[in-house]
Design a protein around this motif. Structure first.
Motif, PDB file in Angstrom:
ATOM      1  N   ASP A 155      50.879  19.500  43.354  1.00 16.22           N
ATOM      2  CA  ASP A 155      52.049  19.552  43.867  1.00 16.22           C
ATOM      3  C   ASP A 155      52.098  19.360  45.458  1.00 16.22           C
ATOM      4  OD1 ASP A 155      52.940  19.898  41.513  1.00 16.22           O
ATOM      5  OD2 ASP A 155      53.823  22.008  41.917  1.00 16.22           O
ATOM      6  N   HIS A 156      51.038  19.537  46.145  1.00 16.97           N
ATOM      7  CA  HIS A 156      50.816  19.478  47.733  1.00 16.97           C
ATOM      8  C   HIS A 156      49.901  18.551  48.170  1.00 16.97           C
ATOM      9  CE1 HIS A 156      52.881  23.558  47.811  1.00 16.97           C
ATOM     10  NE2 HIS A 156      52.165  23.836  46.789  1.00 16.97           N
ATOM     11  N   HIS A 157      49.159  17.657  47.540  1.00 18.69           N
ATOM     12  CA  HIS A 157      48.579  16.712  48.069  1.00 18.69           C
ATOM     13  C   HIS A 157      49.314  15.479  48.646  1.00 18.69           C
ATOM     14  CE1 HIS A 157      45.263  13.870  49.084  1.00 18.69           C
ATOM     15  NE2 HIS A 157      44.667  14.607  48.970  1.00 18.69           N
ATOM     16  N   PRO A 158      49.281  15.020  49.792  1.00 17.83           N
ATOM     17  CA  PRO A 158      50.333  13.983  50.038  1.00 17.83           C
ATOM     18  C   PRO A 158      50.009  12.494  49.347  1.00 17.83           C
ATOM     19  CG  PRO A 158      48.490  14.459  51.800  1.00 17.83           C
ATOM     20  CD  PRO A 158      48.597  15.726  50.837  1.00 17.83           C
ATOM     21  N   ALA A 159      48.870  12.424  48.776  1.00 15.26           N
ATOM     22  CA  ALA A 159      48.636  11.148  47.956  1.00 15.26           C
ATOM     23  C   ALA A 159      48.647  11.505  46.515  1.00 15.26           C
ATOM     24  CB  ALA A 159      47.069  10.842  48.438  1.00 15.26           C
ATOM     25  N   ASP A 160      49.295  12.459  46.322  1.00 15.33           N
ATOM     26  CA  ASP A 160      49.582  12.783  44.602  1.00 15.33           C
ATOM     27  C   ASP A 160      48.180  12.692  43.943  1.00 15.33           C
ATOM     28  OD1 ASP A 160      52.307  13.176  45.141  1.00 15.33           O
ATOM     29  OD2 ASP A 160      52.692  10.949  44.745  1.00 15.33           O
ATOM     30  N   ARG A 161      47.124  13.369  44.312  1.00 16.25           N
ATOM     31  CA  ARG A 161      45.991  13.405  43.592  1.00 16.25           C
ATOM     32  C   ARG A 161      46.076  14.519  42.495  1.00 16.25           C
ATOM     33  NH1 ARG A 161      41.515  11.089  46.112  1.00 16.25           N
ATOM     34  NH2 ARG A 161      41.020  10.778  44.021  1.00 16.25           N
ATOM     35  N   HIS A 162      45.264  14.122  41.529  1.00 15.95           N
ATOM     36  CA  HIS A 162      45.369  15.147  40.322  1.00 15.95           C
ATOM     37  C   HIS A 162      43.676  15.693  40.378  1.00 15.95           C
ATOM     38  CE1 HIS A 162      48.683  12.516  39.405  1.00 15.95           C
ATOM     39  NE2 HIS A 162      49.059  13.483  38.580  1.00 15.95           N
ATOM     40  N   LEU A 163      43.639  16.936  39.916  1.00 20.62           N
ATOM     41  CA  LEU A 163      42.451  17.547  39.926  1.00 20.62           C
ATOM     42  C   LEU A 163      41.964  17.814  38.424  1.00 20.62           C
ATOM     43  CD1 LEU A 163      40.317  19.216  41.421  1.00 20.62           C
ATOM     44  CD2 LEU A 163      41.690  21.418  40.744  1.00 20.62           C
ATOM     45  N   ARG A 164      40.846  17.323  38.213  1.00 24.33           N
ATOM     46  CA  ARG A 164      40.193  17.294  36.712  1.00 24.33           C
ATOM     47  C   ARG A 164      38.938  18.336  36.657  1.00 24.33           C
ATOM     48  NH1 ARG A 164      40.881  12.314  34.270  1.00 24.33           N
ATOM     49  NH2 ARG A 164      40.168  13.242  32.503  1.00 24.33           N
ATOM     50  N   LEU A 165      39.262  19.330  36.304  1.00 32.26           N
ATOM     51  CA  LEU A 165      38.491  20.604  36.260  1.00 32.26           C
ATOM     52  C   LEU A 165      37.405  20.562  35.118  1.00 32.26           C
ATOM     53  CD1 LEU A 165      41.138  23.534  36.646  1.00 32.26           C
ATOM     54  CD2 LEU A 165      39.439  22.763  38.341  1.00 32.26           C
ATOM     55  N   LEU A 166      36.132  21.165  35.426  1.00 28.05           N
ATOM     56  CA  LEU A 166      35.135  21.094  34.496  1.00 28.05           C
ATOM     57  C   LEU A 166      35.204  22.631  33.926  1.00 28.05           C
ATOM     58  CD1 LEU A 166      32.079  19.437  36.814  1.00 28.05           C
ATOM     59  CD2 LEU A 166      33.881  18.428  34.956  1.00 28.05           C
ATOM     60  N   GLY A 167      35.270  22.730  32.615  1.00 26.72           N
ATOM     61  CA  GLY A 167      35.450  24.097  31.895  1.00 26.72           C
ATOM     62  C   GLY A 167      34.220  24.408  31.174  1.00 26.72           C
ATOM     63  N   ALA A 168      33.968  25.675  30.790  1.00 25.78           N
ATOM     64  CA  ALA A 168      32.892  26.385  30.139  1.00 25.78           C
ATOM     65  C   ALA A 168      33.069  25.877  28.626  1.00 25.78           C
ATOM     66  CB  ALA A 168      32.808  27.778  30.319  1.00 25.78           C
ATOM     67  N   ASP A 169      31.915  25.958  27.841  1.00 24.16           N
ATOM     68  CA  ASP A 169      31.780  25.645  26.525  1.00 24.16           C
ATOM     69  C   ASP A 169      33.018  26.157  25.680  1.00 24.16           C
ATOM     70  OD1 ASP A 169      29.639  24.436  27.298  1.00 24.16           O
ATOM     71  OD2 ASP A 169      28.087  25.159  25.915  1.00 24.16           O
ATOM     72  N   LEU A 170      33.021  27.693  26.006  1.00 25.45           N
ATOM     73  CA  LEU A 170      34.239  28.456  25.343  1.00 25.45           C
ATOM     74  C   LEU A 170      35.564  28.007  25.190  1.00 25.45           C
ATOM     75  CD1 LEU A 170      34.659  31.006  23.623  1.00 25.45           C
ATOM     76  CD2 LEU A 170      34.726  32.386  25.789  1.00 25.45           C
ATOM     77  N   VAL A 171      35.956  27.315  26.374  1.00 26.04           N
ATOM     78  CA  VAL A 171      37.307  26.655  26.621  1.00 26.04           C
ATOM     79  C   VAL A 171      37.346  25.644  25.402  1.00 26.04           C
ATOM     80  CG1 VAL A 171      38.696  25.296  28.028  1.00 26.04           C
ATOM     81  CG2 VAL A 171      37.339  27.103  28.922  1.00 26.04           C
ATOM     82  N   PHE A 172      36.432  24.902  25.024  1.00 35.50           N
ATOM     83  CA  PHE A 172      36.335  23.785  24.039  1.00 35.50           C
ATOM     84  C   PHE A 172      36.191  24.192  22.725  1.00 35.50           C
ATOM     85  CE2 PHE A 172      35.683  22.359  28.279  1.00 35.50           C
ATOM     86  CZ  PHE A 172      36.896  21.235  28.400  1.00 35.50           C
ATOM     87  N   LEU A 173      36.063  25.285  22.575  1.00 37.97           N
ATOM     88  CA  LEU A 173      35.603  26.081  21.212  1.00 37.97           C
ATOM     89  C   LEU A 173      36.978  26.873  20.420  1.00 37.97           C
ATOM     90  CD1 LEU A 173      32.155  27.391  21.519  1.00 37.97           C
ATOM     91  CD2 LEU A 173      32.838  25.204  20.293  1.00 37.97           C
ATOM     92  N   LEU A 174      37.741  27.168  21.552  1.00 40.85           N
ATOM     93  CA  LEU A 174      39.021  27.810  21.027  1.00 40.85           C
ATOM     94  C   LEU A 174      39.913  26.937  20.540  1.00 40.85           C
ATOM     95  CD1 LEU A 174      39.169  30.278  23.961  1.00 40.85           C
ATOM     96  CD2 LEU A 174      38.404  30.720  21.982  1.00 40.85           C
ATOM     97  N   PRO A 175      40.624  27.144  19.470  1.00 41.85           N
ATOM     98  CA  PRO A 175      41.790  26.578  18.867  1.00 41.85           C
ATOM     99  C   PRO A 175      42.916  26.365  19.848  1.00 41.85           C
ATOM    100  CG  PRO A 175      41.801  28.502  17.746  1.00 41.85           C
ATOM    101  CD  PRO A 175      40.329  28.468  18.530  1.00 41.85           C
ATOM    102  N   VAL A 176      43.658  25.473  19.951  1.00 42.10           N
ATOM    103  CA  VAL A 176      44.892  25.346  20.830  1.00 42.10           C
ATOM    104  C   VAL A 176      44.482  25.186  22.126  1.00 42.10           C
ATOM    105  CG1 VAL A 176      47.182  26.081  21.637  1.00 42.10           C
ATOM    106  CG2 VAL A 176      46.321  26.490  19.058  1.00 42.10           C
ATOM    107  N   VAL A 177      43.767  26.074  22.841  1.00 43.09           N
ATOM    108  CA  VAL A 177      43.363  26.063  23.974  1.00 43.09           C
ATOM    109  C   VAL A 177      42.404  24.621  24.350  1.00 43.09           C
ATOM    110  CG1 VAL A 177      41.758  27.161  25.899  1.00 43.09           C
ATOM    111  CG2 VAL A 177      43.190  28.617  24.238  1.00 43.09           C
ATOM    112  N   ASN A 178      41.723  24.382  23.377  1.00 38.96           N
ATOM    113  CA  ASN A 178      40.761  23.115  23.516  1.00 38.96           C
ATOM    114  C   ASN A 178      41.697  21.854  23.709  1.00 38.96           C
ATOM    115  OD1 ASN A 178      38.874  21.162  23.015  1.00 38.96           O
ATOM    116  ND2 ASN A 178      39.282  21.183  20.947  1.00 38.96           N
ATOM    117  N   GLU A 179      42.889  21.835  23.006  1.00 38.47           N
ATOM    118  CA  GLU A 179      43.596  20.596  22.933  1.00 38.47           C
ATOM    119  C   GLU A 179      44.489  20.561  24.342  1.00 38.47           C
ATOM    120  OE1 GLU A 179      45.150  17.149  21.290  1.00 38.47           O
ATOM    121  OE2 GLU A 179      43.551  18.441  20.659  1.00 38.47           O
ATOM    122  N   LEU A 180      44.920  21.908  24.551  1.00 39.43           N
ATOM    123  CA  LEU A 180      45.747  21.803  25.789  1.00 39.43           C
ATOM    124  C   LEU A 180      44.801  21.497  27.054  1.00 39.43           C
ATOM    125  CD1 LEU A 180      47.992  24.630  25.254  1.00 39.43           C
ATOM    126  CD2 LEU A 180      48.529  22.628  25.369  1.00 39.43           C
ATOM    127  N   ALA A 181      43.341  21.883  27.152  1.00 41.36           N
ATOM    128  CA  ALA A 181      42.675  21.926  28.359  1.00 41.36           C
ATOM    129  C   ALA A 181      42.364  20.213  28.250  1.00 41.36           C
ATOM    130  CB  ALA A 181      41.370  22.560  27.966  1.00 41.36           C
TER     131      ALA A 181
END
Length: 345
Positions: A155-181
């Protein structure tokens, strides 16, 4: 008397010859619903549901939904059509930029702006183009700080950059959370994925403290934990991407973690099971975070493109750079805490 000529009377009782009146132009009387008013001026003829009624309805919708409600409705319908027909794109990591921009960010933005009232500083330290690695502290029991960090860049970067976060294994093992992440652009915290994103010129976010920072006791708030083995530094060196230190104040107090039930953590397969003043005592209500005031500050970038290719394999250099980034974030946290008036204001 001619049978075709008849005598009638007006409403005032004056005789009128119907034969003469048949040849004369008929003028409507005032108030008879004709197109002319009493003084002869022409009046607008309004169809039911049109004209002034439509104007009133449009004004009411503009007051309730905003002046650009029509354009937003059209965009929403177009978005739904693309979702239904499958006419949208995702990258090979599963990132759906349209869904993120129009839906996910819209859901997170009220929490960011109204609930945590996040203040952003130094956003210009993230380059306007090309790769960058944002390194931030991690805290808060639940990873809301990562989501608020993503909204801040979006919302605030003047060049409209997008942040790609690196997540822990657990994030991608949880149902629904995995897909949204995946849809939001997050990916596994591994060197291969981070390297690929940086080589594409993306802004990548990493929180090296991991679960050690996220699940630390309230007594240790704002005391940075170990930053691992410096893998993020090695990745930045290989890509020649600058490292942008980031300090987040406010997340430590949203769930004051007073204890950790290791038995329940093992039972559910979690790295920790938090005990807070409200959770688990109040059930789901206890999962509501406290409305603290946040500050996210981006520090000056640390360039890495001046090092030779073999620098990524130098353990001493990686250790020194890791320690430098960690100390920069820690000092910024201390300065922000000194300036902070209150946890909630």
């Amino acid at each position: 008397m001619d049978g075709s000529a008849r005598v009638g009377r007006t409403e005032s009782g004056k005789p009128v010859d119907s034969a003469d009146s048949a040849d004369a132009p008929q003028e409507p009387l005032p108030g008879d619903g004709g197109p002319f008013s009493a003084d002869g001026a022409q009046e607008d003829v309004q169809e039911p549901g049109t004209g002034r009624e439509d104007e009133r309805e449009g004004a009411l919708l503009a007051r309730v939904l905003g002046p650009d409600w029509g354009a937003r409705a059209a965009r929403g319908l177009a978005f739904l059509r693309r979702r239904i027909t499958g006419e949208y794109e995702v990258d090979d990591f599963g990132y759906d930029q349209e869904l993120t921009d129009q839906v996910l960010m819209s859901l997170l933005r009220p929490v960011y702006e109204k609930y945590f009232r996040v203040e952003v500083r130094g956003i210009e330290n993230i380059p306007a183009d090309g790769a960058a690695l944002v390194v931030a502290n991690h805290s808060g029991t639940l990873p809301l700080d990562g989501l608020m960090l993503q909204v801040a860049v979006h919302d605030h970067h003047p060049a409209d950059r997008h942040l790609r976060l690196l997540g822990a294994d657990l994030v991608f093992l949880l149902p629904v959370v995995n897909e949204l992440a995946r849809k939001a652009g997050h990916t596994l915290a591994c060197a291969e994925d981070a390297q690929t994103l940086l080589e594409r010129g993306e802004v990548v976010g990493v929180m090296p403290e991991g679960f050690k920072g996220l699940g630390k006791p309230f007594a240790d708030r704002y005391k940075l934990q170990r930053f691992g083995r410096g893998g993020f530094v090695s990745t930045a060196l290989r890509a020649g991407a600058p490292i942008v230190p980031c300090s987040i104040v406010g997340a430590e107090e949203i769930y004051p973690m007073l204890g950790n039930s290791r038995t329940l953590a093992r039972l559910f397969g979690f790295p920790y099971f938090p005990i807070t003043p409200t959770f688990p005592w109040l059930g789901p209500l206890g999962a509501l975070p406290l409305p603290t005031k946040w500050t996210i500050q981006f520090g000056e970038p640390l360039p890495t493109d001046g090092y030779p290719p073999e620098a990524a394999e130098d353990p001493m250099l990686m250790f020194n750079l890791t320690d430098q980034v960690r100390e920069t974030i820690q000092h910024a946290l201390y300065k922000l805490l000194v300036r902070r008036r209150s946890v909630f204001f």
